[in-house]
Enzyme design. Structure first.
Site, PDB file in Angstrom:
ATOM      1  N   ARG A   1      51.340  31.440  34.647  1.00  0.00           N
ATOM      2  CA  ARG A   1      50.670  32.084  35.790  1.00  0.00           C
ATOM      3  C   ARG A   1      49.167  31.775  35.781  1.00  0.00           C
ATOM      4  NH1 ARG A   1      52.268  38.064  34.946  1.00  0.00           N
ATOM      5  NH2 ARG A   1      51.189  38.497  36.907  1.00  0.00           N
TER       6      ARG A   1
ATOM      7  N   ARG B   1      46.719  32.687  48.168  1.00  0.00           N
ATOM      8  CA  ARG B   1      46.747  32.192  46.793  1.00  0.00           C
ATOM      9  C   ARG B   1      46.704  30.665  46.745  1.00  0.00           C
ATOM     10  NH1 ARG B   1      49.376  36.845  44.170  1.00  0.00           N
ATOM     11  NH2 ARG B   1      49.669  36.510  41.951  1.00  0.00           N
TER      12      ARG B   1
ATOM     13  N   LYS C   1      43.075  43.607  39.895  1.00  0.00           N
ATOM     14  CA  LYS C   1      42.837  43.643  41.351  1.00  0.00           C
ATOM     15  C   LYS C   1      43.756  44.626  42.067  1.00  0.00           C
ATOM     16  CE  LYS C   1      45.299  39.384  42.213  1.00  0.00           C
ATOM     17  NZ  LYS C   1      46.618  39.993  42.366  1.00  0.00           N
TER      18      LYS C   1
ATOM     19  N   ARG D   1      51.100  45.269  28.764  1.00  0.00           N
ATOM     20  CA  ARG D   1      51.294  46.099  29.963  1.00  0.00           C
ATOM     21  C   ARG D   1      52.734  46.615  30.053  1.00  0.00           C
ATOM     22  NH1 ARG D   1      49.252  43.839  35.759  1.00  0.00           N
ATOM     23  NH2 ARG D   1      51.036  42.449  35.715  1.00  0.00           N
TER      24      ARG D   1
ATOM     25  N   ARG E   1      57.260  43.875  32.665  1.00  0.00           N
ATOM     26  CA  ARG E   1      57.604  42.945  33.746  1.00  0.00           C
ATOM     27  C   ARG E   1      58.049  41.615  33.144  1.00  0.00           C
ATOM     28  NH1 ARG E   1      52.825  42.927  38.263  1.00  0.00           N
ATOM     29  NH2 ARG E   1      53.303  40.725  38.254  1.00  0.00           N
TER      30      ARG E   1
HETATM   31  P1  AMP Z   1      51.242  39.571  41.727  1.00  0.00           P
HETATM   32  O1  AMP Z   1      51.867  40.913  41.650  1.00  0.00           O
HETATM   33  O2  AMP Z   1      50.180  39.481  42.796  1.00  0.00           O
HETATM   34  O3  AMP Z   1      50.788  39.060  40.391  1.00  0.00           O
HETATM   35  O4  AMP Z   1      52.419  38.564  42.233  1.00  0.00           O
HETATM   36  C1  AMP Z   1      53.590  38.380  41.474  1.00  0.00           C
HETATM   37  C2  AMP Z   1      54.262  37.079  41.860  1.00  0.00           C
HETATM   38  O5  AMP Z   1      54.620  37.107  43.252  1.00  0.00           O
HETATM   39  C3  AMP Z   1      53.418  35.814  41.709  1.00  0.00           C
HETATM   40  O6  AMP Z   1      53.423  35.310  40.377  1.00  0.00           O
HETATM   41  C4  AMP Z   1      54.129  34.885  42.681  1.00  0.00           C
HETATM   42  O7  AMP Z   1      55.348  34.389  42.146  1.00  0.00           O
HETATM   43  C5  AMP Z   1      54.492  35.815  43.819  1.00  0.00           C
HETATM   44  N1  AMP Z   1      53.399  35.866  44.847  1.00  0.00           N
HETATM   45  C6  AMP Z   1      52.639  36.951  45.163  1.00  0.00           C
HETATM   46  N2  AMP Z   1      51.756  36.639  46.124  1.00  0.00           N
HETATM   47  C7  AMP Z   1      51.953  35.332  46.418  1.00  0.00           C
HETATM   48  C8  AMP Z   1      51.328  34.412  47.313  1.00  0.00           C
HETATM   49  N3  AMP Z   1      50.313  34.773  48.120  1.00  0.00           N
HETATM   50  N4  AMP Z   1      51.797  33.137  47.337  1.00  0.00           N
HETATM   51  C9  AMP Z   1      52.831  32.742  46.566  1.00  0.00           C
HETATM   52  N5  AMP Z   1      53.445  33.557  45.675  1.00  0.00           N
HETATM   53  C10 AMP Z   1      53.016  34.838  45.601  1.00  0.00           C
END
Ligand code: AMP
Length: 215
Positions: free
Chosen positions: A171, A88, A13, A127, A160
């Site tokens: 996750r 989320r 995404k 990745r 990461r």
């Molecule tokens: P992402 O890069 O979108 O996979 O986000 C990485 C991490 O950031 C997630 O695993 C969460 O720990 C945190 N995170 C990102 N967006 C949110 C959200 N909308 N609500 C809560 N935690 C978030």
């Protein structure tokens, strides 16, 4: 045009959102990117978020809602935006409705990028990202010419912390438990559309754009 992109970690995404920025000329708002930036800067917010992010848990709703509220108020969002990684949880979705109402705006579409768990595990464990320029690689599907070194800038590649297998499984659990209900929330409003996220990036983008353009 105010869009939400939803998908499990590794569904692509973020990549799709970036390609949509070029096509539609509206900004991508990634809560994950904003939080990672705060972690890098070592700000109080970053320190609070780091432990939760490293273990694959969600950051508390009030923190991300604060981030989103501030970001949506910036002038570049006036012509529309692509939310990537927000909302989320159903609580975040309900608060977003309130924010939109206050701003006299509405969400036009939620696009759900669907990819199965086994494919996601393969994608995420392989990745790698360049420390210097941020270019992404995959050890099997898109390897660098020299292992561990960026083709573009010769920077060091890293994995990461939250892309380790145990964390990925956490996750995915969080995604199915807390984020999948967000799709149902928008289905009830008839705003949700699903796209198969397996295939070439350009094909997935075409399917997303077909939905957005048909709106
Ligand atoms: P992402 O890069 O979108 O996979 O986000 C990485 C991490 O950031 C997630 O695993 C969460 O720990 C945190 N995170 C990102 N967006 C949110 C959200 N909308 N609500 C809560 N935690 C978030």
């Amino acid at each position: 045009m105010n869009l939400i992109l939803v998908g499990p970690p590794g569904s692509g995404k973020g990549t799709q959102a970036k390609m949509m920025v070029d096509k539609y000329g509206i900004p991508q708002i990634s809560t994950g990117d904003i939080l990672r930036e705060a972690v890098k800067e070592g700000s109080p917010l970053g320190k609070k978020a780091k432990t939760l992010m490293d273990q694959g848990s969600l950051v508390p709703d009030d923190i991300v809602i604060g981030i989103i509220e501030e970001r949506l108020g910036k002038p570049d969002c006036k012509g529309g935006f692509i939310l990537d990684g927000f909302p989320r949880t159903v609580t975040q979705a309900a608060v977003l409705d309130n924010i939109m109402e206050k701003m006299s705006l509405k969400i036009d579409r939620l696009i759900n990028i669907e990819v199965g768990d086994e494919e996601l595990l393969k994608r995420l464990t392989g990745r790698r990202t360049c420390k210097d320029c941020g270019r992404g690689y995959h050890v099997s599907f898109d390897p660098p010419k020299t292992e561990g070194v960026c083709n573009e800038c010769k920077g060091e590649l890293f994995q990461r912390v939250d892309d380790k297998e145990d964390t990925i499984r956490s996750r995915l659990k969080v995604y199915h438990g807390q984020t999948a209900p967000v799709i149902e929330y928008y289905k009830k409003k008839n705003l949700s559309r699903t796209v198969d996220g397996v295939g070439k990036m350009e094909e997935v983008l075409r399917k997303i754009c077909d939905i957005v353009d048909r709106r």
